[in-house]
Design an enzyme around this catalytic site. Structure first.
Site, PDB file in Angstrom:
ATOM      1  N   ARG A   1      -8.527  -0.142   4.945  1.00 58.33           N
ATOM      2  CA  ARG A   1      -7.656   0.866   4.330  1.00 58.33           C
ATOM      3  C   ARG A   1      -6.403   0.235   3.760  1.00 58.33           C
ATOM      4  NH1 ARG A   1      -7.505   6.295   7.580  1.00 58.33           N
ATOM      5  NH2 ARG A   1      -6.222   6.723   5.785  1.00 58.33           N
TER       6      ARG A   1
ATOM      7  N   LYS B   1       0.840  -1.219   0.000  1.00 55.28           N
ATOM      8  CA  LYS B   1       0.000   0.000   0.000  1.00 55.28           C
ATOM      9  C   LYS B   1       0.868   1.259   0.000  1.00 55.28           C
ATOM     10  CE  LYS B   1      -1.560   1.633   4.071  1.00 55.28           C
ATOM     11  NZ  LYS B   1      -1.365   3.029   4.483  1.00 55.28           N
ATOM     12  N   ASN B   2       1.873   1.300   0.876  1.00 52.01           N
ATOM     13  CA  ASN B   2       2.634   2.539   1.032  1.00 52.01           C
ATOM     14  C   ASN B   2       3.625   2.786  -0.097  1.00 52.01           C
ATOM     15  OD1 ASN B   2       1.139   3.123   3.259  1.00 52.01           O
ATOM     16  ND2 ASN B   2       2.695   2.516   4.754  1.00 52.01           N
TER      17      ASN B   2
ATOM     18  N   ARG C   1       0.855  14.580  13.120  1.00 54.44           N
ATOM     19  CA  ARG C   1       1.566  14.181  11.902  1.00 54.44           C
ATOM     20  C   ARG C   1       1.886  15.450  11.119  1.00 54.44           C
ATOM     21  NH1 ARG C   1      -1.226   8.689   9.737  1.00 54.44           N
ATOM     22  NH2 ARG C   1       0.775   8.507   8.687  1.00 54.44           N
TER      23      ARG C   1
ATOM     24  N   ASP D   1       4.742   0.388  12.044  1.00 55.08           N
ATOM     25  CA  ASP D   1       3.494  -0.232  11.571  1.00 55.08           C
ATOM     26  C   ASP D   1       3.355  -1.688  12.029  1.00 55.08           C
ATOM     27  OD1 ASP D   1       2.863   2.128  10.362  1.00 55.08           O
ATOM     28  OD2 ASP D   1       3.403   1.506   8.336  1.00 55.08           O
TER      29      ASP D   1
ATOM     30  N   CYS E   1      -4.503   7.766   9.633  1.00 51.88           N
ATOM     31  CA  CYS E   1      -4.808   7.212  10.948  1.00 51.88           C
ATOM     32  C   CYS E   1      -4.437   8.202  12.040  1.00 51.88           C
ATOM     33  CB  CYS E   1      -4.056   5.902  11.144  1.00 51.88           C
ATOM     34  SG  CYS E   1      -4.800   4.554  10.225  1.00 51.88           S
TER      35      CYS E   1
HETATM   36  N1  EPU Z   1       7.160  14.340  10.695  1.00 50.94           N
HETATM   37  C1  EPU Z   1       7.426  15.654  10.995  1.00 50.94           C
HETATM   38  N2  EPU Z   1       7.388  16.560   9.967  1.00 50.94           N
HETATM   39  C2  EPU Z   1       7.091  16.213   8.687  1.00 50.94           C
HETATM   40  C3  EPU Z   1       6.828  14.854   8.392  1.00 50.94           C
HETATM   41  C4  EPU Z   1       6.869  13.938   9.436  1.00 50.94           C
HETATM   42  O1  EPU Z   1       7.689  16.018  12.131  1.00 50.94           O
HETATM   43  O2  EPU Z   1       7.063  17.091   7.816  1.00 50.94           O
HETATM   44  C5  EPU Z   1       7.197  13.340  11.782  1.00 50.94           C
HETATM   45  C6  EPU Z   1       5.844  12.661  12.003  1.00 50.94           C
HETATM   46  O3  EPU Z   1       5.009  13.426  12.840  1.00 50.94           O
HETATM   47  C7  EPU Z   1       6.269  11.337  12.598  1.00 50.94           C
HETATM   48  C8  EPU Z   1       7.612  11.042  11.914  1.00 50.94           C
HETATM   49  O4  EPU Z   1       8.054  12.284  11.386  1.00 50.94           O
HETATM   50  O5  EPU Z   1       6.477  11.489  13.959  1.00 50.94           O
HETATM   51  C9  EPU Z   1       7.569  10.038  10.782  1.00 50.94           C
HETATM   52  O6  EPU Z   1       6.586  10.418   9.838  1.00 50.94           O
HETATM   53  P1  EPU Z   1       6.671  10.022   8.311  1.00 50.94           P
HETATM   54  O7  EPU Z   1       6.559  11.276   7.502  1.00 50.94           O
HETATM   55  O8  EPU Z   1       7.842   9.132   8.075  1.00 50.94           O
HETATM   56  O9  EPU Z   1       5.355   9.179   8.143  1.00 50.94           O
HETATM   57  P2  EPU Z   1       4.233   9.311   7.058  1.00 50.94           P
HETATM   58  O10 EPU Z   1       4.855   9.562   5.727  1.00 50.94           O
HETATM   59  O11 EPU Z   1       3.175  10.224   7.558  1.00 50.94           O
HETATM   60  C10 EPU Z   1       4.327   6.808   6.417  1.00 50.94           C
HETATM   61  C11 EPU Z   1       3.306   5.693   6.297  1.00 50.94           C
HETATM   62  C12 EPU Z   1       2.873   5.255   7.684  1.00 50.94           C
HETATM   63  C13 EPU Z   1       4.092   4.806   8.466  1.00 50.94           C
HETATM   64  C14 EPU Z   1       5.133   5.930   8.495  1.00 50.94           C
HETATM   65  C15 EPU Z   1       6.433   5.539   9.179  1.00 50.94           C
HETATM   66  C16 EPU Z   1       2.206   6.147   4.221  1.00 50.94           C
HETATM   67  C17 EPU Z   1       0.990   6.593   3.493  1.00 50.94           C
HETATM   68  N3  EPU Z   1       2.173   6.169   5.538  1.00 50.94           N
HETATM   69  O12 EPU Z   1       3.634   7.867   7.076  1.00 50.94           O
HETATM   70  O13 EPU Z   1       2.016   4.151   7.487  1.00 50.94           O
HETATM   71  O14 EPU Z   1       3.716   4.489   9.781  1.00 50.94           O
HETATM   72  O15 EPU Z   1       5.444   6.345   7.145  1.00 50.94           O
HETATM   73  O16 EPU Z   1       7.016   4.446   8.526  1.00 50.94           O
HETATM   74  O17 EPU Z   1       3.186   5.742   3.608  1.00 50.94           O
HETATM   75  C18 EPU Z   1       0.217   2.732   7.876  1.00 50.94           C
HETATM   76  O18 EPU Z   1       0.409   2.231   6.773  1.00 50.94           O
HETATM   77  O19 EPU Z   1      -0.578   2.225   8.724  1.00 50.94           O
HETATM   78  C19 EPU Z   1       0.906   3.948   8.256  1.00 50.94           C
HETATM   79  C20 EPU Z   1       0.537   4.725   9.259  1.00 50.94           C
END
Ligand code: EPU
Length: 431
Positions: A398, A22-23, A122, A305, A117
């Protein structure tokens, strides 16, 4: 309201085919609009988040055709709007990938602020910082992130935090910027690498994805491609833990074992056996589970995850375990539900779970608070004694395709029920 009805106690045994990630699919689908030529993407999981993203892409004029359940044909040659704000897109995280994709191609995009989620704050500051470094203006107004640029120019960007989403977004925009971009402290997750491989297959020049320095030489145009998404590391990991908690013997098929090393290492530590054969991993759980400690970390560390799934296993192990969540600040909400099933877990400071193992779970009526926790609670139901009913399973849809059907294929007694009558029928059937 759909629910899962589960009768626990059966060891899961057999083989399960793992779908596309998915990701990885979400950024690849978003990036497919970056060319006017047709793109063929295979192994796209048929889950709610990919459906929502595809609908939003259609709402701005992207042509989307399905060729079978997992192949999607995309053409972004007739996009008529650069404003993505339909109701559904607000519910998913990956909506913001259209920002990087459209900004790169058209130097303009407005996209509704992302949902996803509820697992803590975030932030998106690193996405914004990256776009600005490439020369774009970014403002947030009326619930939309708006970004535009006269020109995008390559830049040297140091990410303050290793963020999957920000790395992906900046990589997309930089692909069509003028000159060279270097992203330092880039995320290294397999889906970041998959997106880089996809963009390169469309004519991009990206090097270093999978390390913490990504180098991108901007190109003026991308072309069509035929691409297959990587297997889903987290779906595979979830079924591996399903074997562990039910004392089962499960082969996860069509996986990349390298992506599952941190998950396999923890399963070995808690007493499972793991056998690797080409693109399959077999998990055998014949001994009582042992306690351990785990801290979630960016790849190649133990994935956040998989945190709820390992907690479900450790709560059944002998002794005391500590699980530390270092990525998201609010990812233990499901613990209250596990406690209803007899778990002995205390969450301290929001990021640490102290777990005293118990001999077993007892079935209960519980609710999924988010996607991965929802899947983990289903595993608890399968391990437990008696009937478990899980509400709010739309979260699970999802990110897991046919979750209950795949579990049934391994011998699980689980059914999707839509009414009290169906639930009563299930109870009568399983006795
Ligand atoms: N963060 C910041 N600033 C930013 C971006 C992120 O402070 O501009 C922080 C976030 O608040 C968090 C950390 O950095 O504490 C990591 O966030 P990241 O950006 O890596 O996560 P994401 O891109 O929002 C993706 C996956 C998540 C997975 C995380 C970590 C997708 C669509 N989502 O989220 O997947 O947990 O990376 O590996 O790719 C899931 O599939 O259930 C899911 C939540």
């Amino acid at each position: 309201m759909e629910q899962y009805a589960i009768k626990g106690g059966n060891p899961l045994v057999g083989e399960v085919e793992i779908g596309g990630a998915k990701n990885a699919a979400l950024p690849v689908l978003a990036a497919s609009v970056m060319t006017d030529e047709t793109v063929y993407i295979d192994n796209v999981p048929d889950v709610r988040d990919t459906k929502v993203l595809l609908q939003s892409m259609e709402s701005i004029g992207v042509q989307v055709r399905h060729d079978g359940r997992h192949k999607v044909v995309v053409n972004g040659g007739q996009i008529h709007s650069l404003v993505v704000e339909d109701e559904n897109i607000k519910k998913i995280r990956a909506s913001y990938y259209l920002l990087g994709a459209l900004l790169g191609k058209y130097k303009y995009a407005e996209v509704a602020l992302p949902g996803g989620c509820d697992i803590g704050c975030r932030a998106i500051d690193q996405h914004i910082k990256g776009f600005r470094a490439l020369g774009a203006e970014v403002v947030i107004e009326h619930g939309l992130i708006k970004t535009k640029a006269e020109h995008l120019t390559g830049s040297h960007i140091y990410m303050d935090i290793s963020s999957v989403g920000a790395t992906i977004n900046v990589m997309m925009a930089a692909t069509l910027a003028e000159g060279r971009t270097i992203i330092e402290n880039a995320a290294k997750e397999p889906h970041v690498v998959d997106l880089a491989n996809f963009l390169n297959s469309m004519g991009a020049d990206i090097k270093g994805a999978g390390t913490d320095v990504i180098r991108i030489r901007g190109v003026s145009k991308l072309h069509g491609s035929d691409y297959t998404i990587i297997p889903d590391q987290i779906e595979a990991g979830t079924f591996m833990f399903a074997a562990a908690v039910t004392k089962g013997d499960v082969v996860v098929k069509n996986v990349i074992p390298k992506h599952l090393e941190s998950i396999g290492a923890k399963l070995l530590e808690i007493g499972c056996e793991i056998k690797e054969e080409d693109d399959c991993l077999r998990v055998v759980a014949s001994k009582p589970l042992m306690h351990t400690h785990v801290k979630t970390l960016p790849y190649p560390g133990f994935p956040t995850d998989m945190q709820p799934q390992i907690t479900v296993a450790l709560a059944l192990s002998r002794g005391t375990s500590i699980v530390t969540e270092s990525i998201f600040e609010n990812r233990f909400k499901y613990v209250d539900e596990l406690i209803k099933m007899g778990a002995n877990i205390k969450v301290e400071g929001g990021d640490t779970a102290i777990i005293e193992g118990v001999p077993g779970y007892t079935g209960a009526h519980i609710a999924a608070p988010d996607l991965r926790a929802g899947a983990a609670l289903v595993l608890a139901g399968l391990a437990g004694e008696g009937i478990t009913v899980v509400d709010d399973i739309h979260y699970i849809a999802r990110g897991y395709e046919d979750f209950h059907l795949k579990l049934q294929g391994l011998g699980a007694q689980i059914e999707l029920v839509n009414s009290d009558r169906e639930l009563q029928k299930f109870k009568l059937k399983v006795g």
